[in-house]
Design an enzyme around this catalytic site. Structure first.
Site, mmCIF file in Angstrom:
data_model
loop_
_atom_site.group_PDB
_atom_site.id
_atom_site.type_symbol
_atom_site.label_atom_id
_atom_site.label_comp_id
_atom_site.label_asym_id
_atom_site.label_seq_id
_atom_site.Cartn_x
_atom_site.Cartn_y
_atom_site.Cartn_z
ATOM 1 N N ASP A 12 0.813 -1.227 0.000
ATOM 2 C CA ASP A 12 0.000 0.000 0.000
ATOM 3 C C ASP A 12 0.843 1.271 0.000
ATOM 4 O O ASP A 12 0.444 2.289 0.562
ATOM 5 C CB ASP A 12 -0.967 0.022 1.207
ATOM 6 C CG ASP A 12 -1.771 -1.254 1.295
ATOM 7 O OD1 ASP A 12 -2.254 -1.693 0.241
ATOM 8 O OD2 ASP A 12 -1.893 -1.820 2.392
ATOM 9 N N LYS A 15 2.297 2.188 -5.114
ATOM 10 C CA LYS A 15 3.005 1.703 -6.322
ATOM 11 C C LYS A 15 2.121 1.823 -7.556
ATOM 12 O O LYS A 15 2.599 2.041 -8.654
ATOM 13 C CB LYS A 15 3.400 0.222 -6.161
ATOM 14 C CG LYS A 15 4.328 -0.057 -5.017
ATOM 15 C CD LYS A 15 4.608 -1.527 -4.890
ATOM 16 C CE LYS A 15 3.408 -2.355 -4.475
ATOM 17 N NZ LYS A 15 2.895 -2.089 -3.133
ATOM 18 N N GLY A 39 -3.826 -4.503 -4.332
ATOM 19 C CA GLY A 39 -4.868 -3.520 -4.634
ATOM 20 C C GLY A 39 -4.183 -2.239 -5.067
ATOM 21 O O GLY A 39 -3.583 -1.563 -4.247
ATOM 22 N N HIS A 40 -4.190 -1.970 -6.356
ATOM 23 C CA HIS A 40 -3.502 -0.778 -6.855
ATOM 24 C C HIS A 40 -4.523 0.293 -7.237
ATOM 25 O O HIS A 40 -5.418 0.044 -8.038
ATOM 26 C CB HIS A 40 -2.637 -1.138 -8.066
ATOM 27 C CG HIS A 40 -1.429 -1.941 -7.685
ATOM 28 N ND1 HIS A 40 -0.586 -2.515 -8.600
ATOM 29 C CD2 HIS A 40 -0.922 -2.245 -6.481
ATOM 30 C CE1 HIS A 40 0.386 -3.138 -7.964
ATOM 31 N NE2 HIS A 40 0.196 -2.990 -6.677
ATOM 32 N N GLN A 219 2.444 -6.060 -3.194
ATOM 33 C CA GLN A 219 2.717 -6.101 -1.760
ATOM 34 C C GLN A 219 4.008 -5.310 -1.474
ATOM 35 O O GLN A 219 4.364 -4.454 -2.261
ATOM 36 C CB GLN A 219 2.815 -7.543 -1.221
ATOM 37 C CG GLN A 219 1.501 -8.291 -1.231
ATOM 38 C CD GLN A 219 1.145 -8.880 -2.577
ATOM 39 O OE1 GLN A 219 1.955 -9.558 -3.184
ATOM 40 N NE2 GLN A 219 -0.051 -8.628 -3.030
HETATM 41 P P1 IMP Z 1 -2.294 -12.849 1.802
HETATM 42 O O1 IMP Z 1 -1.327 -12.245 0.832
HETATM 43 O O2 IMP Z 1 -3.726 -12.649 1.413
HETATM 44 O O3 IMP Z 1 -1.969 -14.269 2.125
HETATM 45 O O4 IMP Z 1 -2.137 -12.035 3.194
HETATM 46 C C1 IMP Z 1 -0.944 -12.099 3.982
HETATM 47 C C2 IMP Z 1 -0.628 -10.739 4.592
HETATM 48 O O5 IMP Z 1 -0.211 -9.848 3.557
HETATM 49 C C3 IMP Z 1 -1.816 -10.063 5.271
HETATM 50 O O6 IMP Z 1 -1.340 -9.318 6.386
HETATM 51 C C4 IMP Z 1 -2.332 -9.110 4.221
HETATM 52 O O7 IMP Z 1 -3.032 -8.015 4.764
HETATM 53 C C5 IMP Z 1 -1.028 -8.679 3.564
HETATM 54 N N1 IMP Z 1 -1.187 -8.262 2.169
HETATM 55 C C6 IMP Z 1 -1.347 -9.033 1.089
HETATM 56 N N2 IMP Z 1 -1.436 -8.306 -0.018
HETATM 57 C C7 IMP Z 1 -1.288 -7.022 0.348
HETATM 58 C C8 IMP Z 1 -1.249 -5.792 -0.362
HETATM 59 O O8 IMP Z 1 -1.323 -5.720 -1.596
HETATM 60 N N3 IMP Z 1 -1.099 -4.656 0.403
HETATM 61 C C9 IMP Z 1 -0.958 -4.717 1.741
HETATM 62 N N4 IMP Z 1 -0.968 -5.844 2.446
HETATM 63 C C10 IMP Z 1 -1.131 -6.985 1.760
#
Ligand code: IMP
Length: 419
Positions: A12, A15, A39-40, A219
């Site tokens: 977040d 990017k 989520g972009h 991420q």
């Molecule tokens: P997962 O990727 O859904 O398995 O989640 C694992 C961890 O990564 C959790 O704490 C999510 O909130 C975090 N996470 C996954 N994708 C994103 C992203 O695009 N932005 C921020 N946090 C993320």
């Protein structure tokens, strides 16, 4: 010319806006890690999009958008994004999917519910970790399997047989059928089925031919499965090394590695966060910054910039330049803090300890900076910024040893300053 845009915090960082800007000059835009957990936020021709899977190249007719082998792909979401952007732009984006990218199936999402990983780790509940788990357990299905439907159905059938034995009490699992899942996958794959191919080769050849390739990270560094705050991480390699393994490159060495960091810090989901503000100041940052997840809508945890973590991320990725986002959100705060070291068991440390229990025990050591009162959203060059804002940016550069070359002062593309 190869450029990577990577997040240096817990995701977040903004990017999406940067890749959208840079993609207009790219021939090929590549997503290389994760899946629709990303989520972009993108503003394209005045319309706001929250994209999850599709690379930013989709907004430009001249660019090819590639989903590389190290990704996990939800075809329903990809189809929806292709259609939405196609309708907005009046032209269907050119999207290619690696034959070795893995597919997210409904049982992956269901497994997250059944196993409670959503509440334990705060995952995005998009089936990311179960899909990556199937990949390394040899039980996954890949995009290339869509080209051989009977084999695809057989592989899904084997996986479902086992899952039904493990989850006899789940009615939803018991009613899933391989035939139906295969049919749904093939239907969702319709916009990309003709372009499922050896995307790694396509990218290597494009790089050899001197094309402009943009690698779009998802991420953030501190969520990397190996180098992040394990076990509170995502399931993919979010750092620069992910380029090499996901695509199949002999070495991950982009010409430019742009590290994106927010001017403060947020985290969504569980896990340690030494500079978190759990009081009203954190709430204020959340409201000012609109810090709610693009994928899940969850409120993000907010705190001060952590230069210890940032230095670690710069070092891990070989960052060559920084982009500092959301600087405008700090306007009007009297005293801005930056964490420059931690206190751990009575000692001061300056190296980031990524293991969650160790990081959890760290107390931040701050330095304070005077704030500024001016609204900086209208600034269009570094010189337009108040002296205190300039000093803050230059201090961040000094703390992490890399120069900030771009600053974002608002969501619109023109609210981006070069410096
Ligand atoms: P997962 O990727 O859904 O398995 O989640 C694992 C961890 O990564 C959790 O704490 C999510 O909130 C975090 N996470 C996954 N994708 C994103 C992203 O695009 N932005 C921020 N946090 C993320």
């Amino acid at each position: 010319m190869a450029t990577a845009v990577l997040g240096l915090q817990w995701g977040d960082e903004g990017k999406g806006k940067m890749t959208h800007l840079l993609a207009q000059d790219a021939d090929l835009v590549v997503r290389f890690n994760g899946g629709p957990n990303a989520g972009h936020t993108v503003i394209d021709r005045g319309v706001k999009f929250g994209t999850h899977l599709i690379p930013a190249g989709a907004f430009y007719a001249g660019a090819t958008s590639a989903l590389a082998g190290g990704m996990v792909v939800d075809l329903e979401i990809l189809k929806r994004e292709i259609e939405e952007i196609g309708a907005h732009r009046g032209e269907t984006p050119h999207v290619v999917v690696a034959e070795n990218a893995h597919l997210i199936l409904p049982y992956h999402r269901l497994l997250e519910e059944l196993e409670g990983s959503g509440s334990r780790f705060g995952t995005t509940r998009r089936g990311i970790s179960p899909a990556y788990r199937d990949k390394v357990a040899h039980t996954g299905v890949r995009a290339g399997d869509l080209l051989r439907p009977s084999e695809l159905e057989q592989r899904i059938g084997w996986r479902l047989d086992l899952l039904k034995r493990v989850w006899p009490e789940s009615e939803e699992m018991q009613t899933m059928e391989a035939k139906e899942l295969t049919r749904d996958l093939l239907s969702a794959a319709e916009p990309v089925i003709g372009s499922i191919s050896d995307v790694g080769r396509l990218i290597r050849r494009a790089m050899d031919a001197g094309q402009r390739v943009l690698f779009e990270g998802a991420q953030g560094t501190l969520l990397d499965v190996d180098h992040g705050t394990y076990p509170y991480v995502t399931s993919s390699t979010t750092t620069v090394g992910g380029l090499a393994t996901s695509i199949g490159l002999p070495v991950a060495h982009p010409d430019h590695c742009i590290g994106v960091a927010k001017a403060y810090l947020t985290r969504v989901g569980e896990g340690p966060f030494p500079t978190e503000l759990t009081d009203g100041d954190g709430d204020e940052l959340r409201e000012r910054g609109g810090e709610y997840g693009v994928t899940t809508g969850r409120p993000r945890r907010c705190g001060w910039l952590d230069a210890v973590g940032l230095r670690y991320a710069v070092e891990l990725n070989g960052v060559t330049e920084l982009t500092l986002t959301k600087l405008d959100i700090l306007s009007g705060i009297d005293e801005i803090k930056v964490c420059i070291a931690y206190r751990l068991e009575g000692k001061e440390i300056t190296d980031f300890p990524p293991a969650a229990p160790v990081l959890d025990a760290c107390e931040p050591i701050y330095e304070s900076h005077p704030g500024w009162t001016e609204d900086i959203q209208q600034a269009r060059s570094f010189d337009d910024l108040p002296e205190a804002a300039k000093a803050y940016v230059r201090r961040v550069d000094a703390l992490c040893g890399v120069k900030t070359t771009r600053i974002s002062v608002g969501p619109a593309p023109e609210q981006t300053l070069s410096c």
